[in-house]
Design a protein around this motif. Structure first.
Motif, PDB file in Angstrom:
ATOM      1  N   HIS A   1       1.055  -1.263   0.321  1.00  0.00           N
ATOM      2  CA  HIS A   1      -0.263  -0.281   0.180  1.00  0.00           C
ATOM      3  C   HIS A   1       0.950   1.281   0.196  1.00  0.00           C
ATOM      4  N   ASN A   2       1.982   1.645  -1.103  1.00  0.00           N
ATOM      5  CA  ASN A   2       2.754   2.260  -0.952  1.00  0.00           C
ATOM      6  C   ASN A   2       2.061   3.136  -2.254  1.00  0.00           C
ATOM      7  N   GLU A   3       2.786   4.658  -2.595  1.00  0.00           N
ATOM      8  CA  GLU A   3       2.791   5.330  -3.476  1.00  0.00           C
ATOM      9  C   GLU A   3       4.282   5.376  -4.508  1.00  0.00           C
ATOM     10  N   PHE A   4       4.517   5.248  -5.142  1.00  0.00           N
ATOM     11  CA  PHE A   4       5.452   5.678  -5.997  1.00  0.00           C
ATOM     12  C   PHE A   4       5.200   6.686  -6.975  1.00  0.00           C
ATOM     13  N   THR A   5       5.246   7.151  -7.601  1.00  0.00           N
ATOM     14  CA  THR A   5       5.310   8.839  -8.184  1.00  0.00           C
ATOM     15  C   THR A   5       5.847   9.638  -8.520  1.00  0.00           C
ATOM     16  N   GLY A   6       6.324   9.791 -10.423  1.00  0.00           N
ATOM     17  CA  GLY A   6       7.533  10.732 -10.681  1.00  0.00           C
ATOM     18  C   GLY A   6       8.853   9.507  -9.835  1.00  0.00           C
ATOM     19  N   VAL A   7       9.133   8.580  -9.950  1.00  0.00           N
ATOM     20  CA  VAL A   7      10.561   7.918  -9.514  1.00  0.00           C
ATOM     21  C   VAL A   7      11.053   7.057 -10.583  1.00  0.00           C
ATOM     22  N   VAL A   8      11.982   7.554 -11.383  1.00  0.00           N
ATOM     23  CA  VAL A   8      12.880   7.285 -11.622  1.00  0.00           C
ATOM     24  C   VAL A   8      13.066   5.422 -12.042  1.00  0.00           C
ATOM     25  N   GLN A   9      13.514   5.056 -10.793  1.00  0.00           N
ATOM     26  CA  GLN A   9      13.901   3.876 -10.707  1.00  0.00           C
ATOM     27  C   GLN A   9      14.235   3.525  -9.140  1.00  0.00           C
ATOM     28  N   ARG A  10      14.678   1.879  -9.055  1.00  0.00           N
ATOM     29  CA  ARG A  10      14.402   1.480  -7.687  1.00  0.00           C
ATOM     30  C   ARG A  10      12.948   1.749  -6.265  1.00  0.00           C
TER      31      ARG A  10
ATOM     32  N   VAL B   1       8.017 -11.363  -4.467  1.00  0.00           N
ATOM     33  CA  VAL B   1       6.635 -12.301  -4.771  1.00  0.00           C
ATOM     34  C   VAL B   1       6.317 -10.289  -5.356  1.00  0.00           C
ATOM     35  N   ALA B   2       5.975  -9.894  -5.959  1.00  0.00           N
ATOM     36  CA  ALA B   2       4.453  -9.104  -6.848  1.00  0.00           C
ATOM     37  C   ALA B   2       3.406  -9.344  -6.658  1.00  0.00           C
ATOM     38  N   GLU B   3       2.521  -9.216  -6.173  1.00  0.00           N
ATOM     39  CA  GLU B   3       1.446  -9.108  -6.075  1.00  0.00           C
ATOM     40  C   GLU B   3       0.092  -8.140  -6.631  1.00  0.00           C
ATOM     41  N   ASN B   4      -0.481  -8.085  -7.227  1.00  0.00           N
ATOM     42  CA  ASN B   4      -1.626  -6.565  -7.007  1.00  0.00           C
ATOM     43  C   ASN B   4      -1.878  -5.592  -7.082  1.00  0.00           C
TER      44      ASN B   4
ATOM     45  N   VAL C   1      10.134 -18.330  -6.520  1.00  0.00           N
ATOM     46  CA  VAL C   1      11.010 -18.441  -5.850  1.00  0.00           C
ATOM     47  C   VAL C   1      11.816 -18.669  -4.778  1.00  0.00           C
ATOM     48  N   GLU C   2      11.989 -18.190  -3.540  1.00  0.00           N
ATOM     49  CA  GLU C   2      12.996 -18.852  -2.698  1.00  0.00           C
ATOM     50  C   GLU C   2      11.937 -20.014  -1.121  1.00  0.00           C
ATOM     51  N   ARG C   3      11.433 -19.035  -0.849  1.00  0.00           N
ATOM     52  CA  ARG C   3      10.484 -19.360  -0.560  1.00  0.00           C
ATOM     53  C   ARG C   3       8.728 -18.217  -0.879  1.00  0.00           C
ATOM     54  N   LEU C   4       7.732 -18.465  -0.490  1.00  0.00           N
ATOM     55  CA  LEU C   4       6.664 -17.806  -0.581  1.00  0.00           C
ATOM     56  C   LEU C   4       6.722 -16.705   1.034  1.00  0.00           C
ATOM     57  N   PRO C   5       5.434 -15.290   0.103  1.00  0.00           N
ATOM     58  CA  PRO C   5       5.634 -13.969   1.544  1.00  0.00           C
ATOM     59  C   PRO C   5       5.940 -15.028   2.686  1.00  0.00           C
ATOM     60  N   GLY C   6       6.145 -14.123   3.316  1.00  0.00           N
ATOM     61  CA  GLY C   6       6.165 -13.893   5.168  1.00  0.00           C
ATOM     62  C   GLY C   6       4.704 -13.577   5.514  1.00  0.00           C
ATOM     63  N   PRO C   7       4.829 -12.963   6.163  1.00  0.00           N
ATOM     64  CA  PRO C   7       2.902 -13.166   7.498  1.00  0.00           C
ATOM     65  C   PRO C   7       2.511 -11.542   6.271  1.00  0.00           C
ATOM     66  N   HIS C   8       1.506 -11.583   6.114  1.00  0.00           N
ATOM     67  CA  HIS C   8       0.697 -10.544   5.497  1.00  0.00           C
ATOM     68  C   HIS C   8      -0.819  -9.848   5.833  1.00  0.00           C
ATOM     69  N   GLY C   9      -1.260  -9.376   5.857  1.00  0.00           N
ATOM     70  CA  GLY C   9      -2.259  -9.183   5.975  1.00  0.00           C
ATOM     71  C   GLY C   9      -3.268  -9.687   5.130  1.00  0.00           C
ATOM     72  N   PRO C  10      -4.838  -9.044   4.762  1.00  0.00           N
ATOM     73  CA  PRO C  10      -5.555  -9.466   3.916  1.00  0.00           C
ATOM     74  C   PRO C  10      -4.950  -8.851   1.741  1.00  0.00           C
ATOM     75  N   ILE C  11      -5.127  -9.253   1.151  1.00  0.00           N
ATOM     76  CA  ILE C  11      -4.254  -8.908  -0.029  1.00  0.00           C
ATOM     77  C   ILE C  11      -5.419  -8.785  -0.888  1.00  0.00           C
ATOM     78  N   GLU C  12      -5.470  -7.042  -1.293  1.00  0.00           N
ATOM     79  CA  GLU C  12      -6.764  -6.646  -2.514  1.00  0.00           C
ATOM     80  C   GLU C  12      -6.380  -6.605  -3.602  1.00  0.00           C
ATOM     81  N   ASP C  13      -7.669  -6.661  -4.021  1.00  0.00           N
ATOM     82  CA  ASP C  13      -7.205  -6.086  -5.331  1.00  0.00           C
ATOM     83  C   ASP C  13      -7.344  -4.504  -5.882  1.00  0.00           C
ATOM     84  N   ALA C  14      -5.950  -5.837  -7.429  1.00  0.00           N
ATOM     85  CA  ALA C  14      -5.232  -3.770  -7.179  1.00  0.00           C
ATOM     86  C   ALA C  14      -5.996  -2.476  -8.083  1.00  0.00           C
ATOM     87  N   ALA C  15      -7.274  -2.533  -8.083  1.00  0.00           N
ATOM     88  CA  ALA C  15      -8.382  -1.745  -8.421  1.00  0.00           C
ATOM     89  C   ALA C  15      -8.553  -1.191  -6.820  1.00  0.00           C
TER      90      ALA C  15
END
Length: 446
Positions: free
Chosen positions: A308-317, A355-358, A414-428
């Motif tokens: 739930h972060n926003e990357f706006t106007g970021v060139v790389q990384r 792991v990049a999802e939604n 991937v080496e292992r599936l993600p660690g602990p995390h809360g509910p993963i929302e639909d991307a939109a």
């Protein structure tokens, strides 16, 4: 015997007052804040399932601080005293307003000229190390010595150590640090929340003749740097170069005179980090996870969750990962229409497992899906549920189909599936939520 109506009314009022008092003391401080008040979240801790920072004991920051170690600071001098040299004593530091790190102990604003010493001057430095005269050797001699001495004077002001068991949090609208280079080095159990961290401006960039083949300028300061840190939660922070964008700096030796390094770097074996509901904006190299390709001591560490972060106007990384096991989900990526210097968003480097999802990517027409992911000796990317300009997209398949000759194909093993995390929302849905709630001053809006 007949009761006295006045006594009955008085008793009723007292009972009601007692009930209201009991109700207020039974709810968290944030719920007590009425209209016009800023909620106090300073003792809030990371939820039990909220990313890698919730693992192995979790992250509580300074929640255990006693009254003597709860500080509200308004100046750099007060902040330095509260940080106590990076001590591990549990502490809560509430930042009220915007604090400028480039100030002296009386609060006087310091300019680059105030730090310059031993005859350093940009014109003199450029004349001494012009590649047409100096060649490709590493700078040395009087002007480089003067630059180093000047840089050390600025570093003494702007580099601020955050110790273990610390919560650093905004105390009201507009709270933040300007010009500071926060460092969590060898510390654990740290929370940084609800702050605007802007413009870690380096007055004395160094020329590196052999960097990237053509040479480049190197700046010293990251806005927030985790080095050997463990169990760190970064939440509702706005990171930017606000006030001094590198794009406005001149070109010297054919290269942009860069004044900033990373916004958030997670290196030197840092581990168990959650970055949530934050904004990264208007910057080149936003987030590096891991050091170099040869730093094998990072193996088994650098477990990081970005959600739930926003990357706006970021060139790389956003981010670039070496060795780390990184979960990137429900983030919002926006490339502006005029961003003709955009390079990529997710960088998959040596022995990394991503792991990049939604996630949601919104870009102008000149940015294609194949531009979103880059690999350098990368190994694994598991991508699912991501959308590009509103349409489902397979980041892995498109990367492998269209990568350049300098890149290698990635695998979804991937080496292992993600660690602990809360509910993963639909991307939109996540995209809409992040646009409304991410960044400084919004921690109480979710």
């Amino acid at each position: 015997m007949r009761s006295d109506p006045r006594r009955s009314r008085t008793a009723a009022r007292l009972a009601l007052a007692a009930a209201l008092t009991a109700a207020l003391t039974a709810v968290p401080a944030s719920a007590q804040s009425g209209p016009g008040r800023y909620p106090d979240l300073s003792r809030e801790v990371l939820a039990a399932d909220d990313g890698w920072a919730a693992a192995e004991g979790g992250t509580t920051g300074g929640a255990a601080a006693d009254a003597a170690h709860v500080h509200t600071v308004r100046t750099r001098a007060e902040l330095v005293r509260a940080l106590d040299g990076g001590s591990a004593v549990p502490k809560i530091i509430r930042i009220a307003g915007a604090i400028d790190a480039n100030t002296d102990d009386t609060g006087r604003r310091l300019s680059c000229a105030d730090y310059a010493t031993d005859g350093y001057a940009v014109a003199g430095y450029l004349a001494a190390y012009d590649p047409r005269v100096w060649g490709a050797a590493k700078p040395s001699g009087p002007q480089e010595d003067a630059r180093r001495a000047s840089a050390a004077r600025q570093a003494e002001r702007v580099e601020l150590a955050v110790g273990s068991n610390t919560t650093l949090i905004g105390a009201g609208p507009g709270a933040g640090l300007r010009g500071a280079a926060l460092q969590v080095a060898g510390a654990s159990n740290v929370i940084v929340r609800d702050l605007e961290l802007a413009d870690a401006y380096d007055c004395f960039p160094a020329w590196q003749p052999n960097s990237g083949g053509l040479g480049d300028w190197k700046s010293a300061y990251d806005t927030l740097w985790l080095r050997g840190a463990r169990n760190v939660w970064i939440d509702h922070v706005t990171f930017s170069d606000k006030g001094h964008p590198d794009a406005a700096e001149p070109m010297y030796f054919g290269r942009n005179f860069l004044r900033h390094d990373g916004l958030l770097d997670i290196t030197n074996g840092s581990d168990l980090v959650t970055v949530s509901w934050s904004r990264f904006t208007g910057h080149d190299k936003a987030m590096l996870i891991g050091n170099g390709d040869g730093v094998v001591t990072d193996r088994g560490k650098l477990r990081v969750t970005l959600h739930h972060n926003e990357f706006t106007g970021v060139v790389q990384r956003a981010p670039r990962v070496r060795f780390g096991q990184v979960h990137v989900y429900d983030n919002r990526y926006v490339v502006p229409e005029d961003a003709h210097d955009y390079r990529y968003s997710i960088g998959v480097s040596t022995e990394s497992s991503v792991v990049a999802e939604n996630n949601s990517f919104t870009t102008p027409a000149h940015v294609e899906v194949a531009d979103l992911v880059k690999s350098w000796n990368g190994t694994a990317l598991l991508a699912r549920g991501n959308v590009f300009n509103g349409y489902p997209v397979d980041l892995l398949a498109i990367h492998n189909a269209y990568n350049s000759g300098s890149e290698r194909d990635l695998t979804d093993q991937v080496e292992r599936l993600p660690g602990p995390h809360g509910p993963i929302e639909d991307a939109a849905a996540a995209d809409r939520a992040v646009a409304r709630h991410a960044g400084a001053g919004r921690a109480a809006t979710r």
